[in-house]
Design an enzyme around this catalytic site. Structure first.
Site, PDB file in Angstrom:
ATOM      1  N   HIS A   1       0.770  -1.161   0.024  1.00  0.00           N
ATOM      2  CA  HIS A   1      -0.089  -0.036   0.008  1.00  0.00           C
ATOM      3  C   HIS A   1       0.809   1.176   0.189  1.00  0.00           C
ATOM      4  O   HIS A   1       1.770   1.439   1.085  1.00  0.00           O
ATOM      5  CB  HIS A   1      -0.808  -0.074   1.072  1.00  0.00           C
ATOM      6  N   ARG A   2       0.637   2.015  -1.092  1.00  0.00           N
ATOM      7  CA  ARG A   2       1.746   3.103  -1.206  1.00  0.00           C
ATOM      8  C   ARG A   2       3.161   2.898  -1.268  1.00  0.00           C
ATOM      9  O   ARG A   2       3.956   3.567  -0.877  1.00  0.00           O
ATOM     10  CB  ARG A   2       1.484   4.389  -0.451  1.00  0.00           C
TER      11      ARG A   2
ATOM     12  N   GLU B   1       1.037  -0.453  -4.742  1.00  0.00           N
ATOM     13  CA  GLU B   1      -0.340   0.522  -4.904  1.00  0.00           C
ATOM     14  C   GLU B   1       0.250   2.120  -5.117  1.00  0.00           C
ATOM     15  O   GLU B   1       1.029   2.263  -4.157  1.00  0.00           O
ATOM     16  CB  GLU B   1      -1.345   0.393  -3.951  1.00  0.00           C
TER      17      GLU B   1
ATOM     18  N   ASP C   1      -0.739   6.407  -5.676  1.00  0.00           N
ATOM     19  CA  ASP C   1      -1.859   7.196  -6.019  1.00  0.00           C
ATOM     20  C   ASP C   1      -1.603   8.261  -6.823  1.00  0.00           C
ATOM     21  O   ASP C   1      -0.291   8.889  -6.615  1.00  0.00           O
ATOM     22  CB  ASP C   1      -2.135   7.890  -4.369  1.00  0.00           C
TER      23      ASP C   1
ATOM     24  N   HIS D   1      -0.474  10.807  -1.940  1.00  0.00           N
ATOM     25  CA  HIS D   1      -1.897  10.351  -1.610  1.00  0.00           C
ATOM     26  C   HIS D   1      -2.613  11.699  -1.243  1.00  0.00           C
ATOM     27  O   HIS D   1      -3.819  11.726  -1.628  1.00  0.00           O
ATOM     28  CB  HIS D   1      -1.531   9.531  -0.290  1.00  0.00           C
TER      29      HIS D   1
ATOM     30  N   GLU E   1      -4.271   4.135  -8.306  1.00  0.00           N
ATOM     31  CA  GLU E   1      -5.464   4.788  -7.923  1.00  0.00           C
ATOM     32  C   GLU E   1      -5.426   6.089  -8.476  1.00  0.00           C
ATOM     33  O   GLU E   1      -4.375   6.856  -8.348  1.00  0.00           O
ATOM     34  CB  GLU E   1      -5.517   4.783  -6.185  1.00  0.00           C
TER      35      GLU E   1
ATOM     36  N   LYS F   1      -6.542   9.289  -7.564  1.00  0.00           N
ATOM     37  CA  LYS F   1      -6.909  10.078  -6.484  1.00  0.00           C
ATOM     38  C   LYS F   1      -7.632  11.386  -6.831  1.00  0.00           C
ATOM     39  O   LYS F   1      -6.854  11.999  -7.203  1.00  0.00           O
ATOM     40  CB  LYS F   1      -5.705  10.316  -5.490  1.00  0.00           C
TER      41      LYS F   1
ATOM     42  N   ASP G   1       0.340  -2.020   4.477  1.00  0.00           N
ATOM     43  CA  ASP G   1       1.511  -1.253   4.628  1.00  0.00           C
ATOM     44  C   ASP G   1       2.874  -2.388   4.661  1.00  0.00           C
ATOM     45  O   ASP G   1       3.823  -1.766   4.760  1.00  0.00           O
ATOM     46  CB  ASP G   1       1.322  -0.458   5.796  1.00  0.00           C
TER      47      ASP G   1
HETATM   48  O1  G3P Z   1      -5.839   0.750  -2.337  1.00  0.00           O
HETATM   49  C1  G3P Z   1      -6.819   1.092  -1.247  1.00  0.00           C
HETATM   50  C2  G3P Z   1      -6.383   2.428  -0.653  1.00  0.00           C
HETATM   51  O2  G3P Z   1      -5.230   2.971  -1.041  1.00  0.00           O
HETATM   52  C3  G3P Z   1      -7.497   3.209  -0.574  1.00  0.00           C
HETATM   53  O3  G3P Z   1      -7.245   4.206   0.527  1.00  0.00           O
HETATM   54  O4  G3P Z   1      -6.820   6.439   1.424  1.00  0.00           O
HETATM   55  O5  G3P Z   1      -4.960   4.693   1.289  1.00  0.00           O
HETATM   56  O6  G3P Z   1      -5.828   5.766  -0.801  1.00  0.00           O
HETATM   57  P1  G3P Z   1      -6.073   5.258   0.654  1.00  0.00           P
HETATM   58 CA    CA Z   2      -4.433   4.446  -2.434  1.00  0.00          CA
END
Ligand code: G3P
Ligand code: CA
Length: 275
Positions: free
Chosen positions: A40-41, A67, A69, A82, A141, A143, A266
């Site tokens: 995640h990120r 992942e 953003d 993000h 994503e 964003k 994470d």
């Molecule tokens: O990939 C799911 C997640 O990234 C969505 O929430 O706020 O971390 O972008 P957020």
């Molecule tokens: Ca995200």
């Protein structure tokens, strides 16, 4: 089942040859069970989110996907961050959409996380595609796309320039909380997988899920609204389900028990079944 017919063969291939995924052979049924490990990120637990340091760490930890953003600078560059402002994760201030790429690029995106990360920059979408395609999957994503009119077309163009819009590229997924943006993206990139993000239970009704299934391949909810019934329903509509954001061993185990298809975390090591 949207688009599944063009990507089934590719998926079967990657399933056979990924050591991580082989570790998920379900002993009780004899079937091979695939759970994607999504950093995640990047590996945000260990490095500043949405930086090359975090993405490299995700790759090093053998995540199946990173992942990212995607947002856009004032002068049109696609950048990876993000928040809608740079305030939390850099030494600067202001909205991403109001800063030029030169201004964004001059910021330090690492030292807030630790001195050893001083000098990390906000990456561009181009850089991430070029550096990681073929090494790991990329869960893209969009964003707040409502702040960036036409961003879907820009993202589509970047993928097309690199031939990443083809059915064999099953390790590219585009997702958003903005469903209209995902409908547009699906029409621009009919062979690329699409995901919808939500933490709202109102989006888990049969009617809502059926509507998502007309253009999305993934229904990606926060883990607080995940249940066995929801996973079964999503699967019965021909979609997959990746859930977020895992920051504990307990949450990882919960999602494994729920039989989700992907865990967005994470800490990629928390969802390694070998531990
Ligand atoms: O990939 C799911 C997640 O990234 C969505 O929430 O706020 O971390 O972008 P957020
Ligand atoms: Ca995200």
């Amino acid at each position: 089942m949207k688009k599944a017919f063009v990507i089934g063969a590719g998926l079967a291939f990657s399933l056979l040859f990924s050591p991580f995924q082989q570790a998920f052979a379900a002993e009780t049924t004899g079937e091979l069970r695939k759970v994607d490990n999504v950093a995640h990120r990047g590996a945000t637990g260990y490095a500043p989110e949405n930086t090359i340091a975090a993405f490299d760490k995700g790759v090093e930890m053998k995540a199946d996907y990173i992942e990212i953003d995607v947002q856009r600078s004032k002068d049109g560059e696609l950048v990876i961050i993000h928040d809608n402002t740079v305030d939390r994760t850099t030494d600067g201030t202001g909205y991403v959409k109001d800063l030029t790429f030169e201004q964004i690029r001059s910021l330090d995106a690492g030292s807030w996380k630790g001195e050893e990360f001083t000098g990390e920059k906000i990456p561009t979408f181009d850089e991430v595609l070029d550096r990681y395609h073929g090494k790991t999957g990329i869960l893209i994503e969009l964003k707040s796309p409502e702040l960036y009119p036409g961003i879907e077309g820009q993202v589509a163009q970047k993928l097309k320039e690199r031939n990443l819009d083809k059915p064999q590229n099953e390790k590219i997924i585009i997702q958003s909380f903005n469903f209209e943006s995902m409908k547009i993206t699906n029409s621009l990139l009919p062979k690329v997988r699409i995901g919808v993000l939500t933490s709202n239970r109102a989006h888990t009704t049969e009617q809502a899920l059926k509507e998502f299934a007309t253009y999305a391949d993934y229904f990606n909810p926060s883990y607080g609204i995940v249940s066995k019934e929801l996973v079964d329903q999503v699967h019965s509509l021909g979609m997959k389900i990746q859930s977020w954001t895992v920051r504990s061993h307990e949450a990882a185990q919960f999602l494994l028990d729920m039989n989700v298809d992907g865990i967005i975390t994470d800490y990629p090591d928390y969802v390694d079944p070998r531990k």
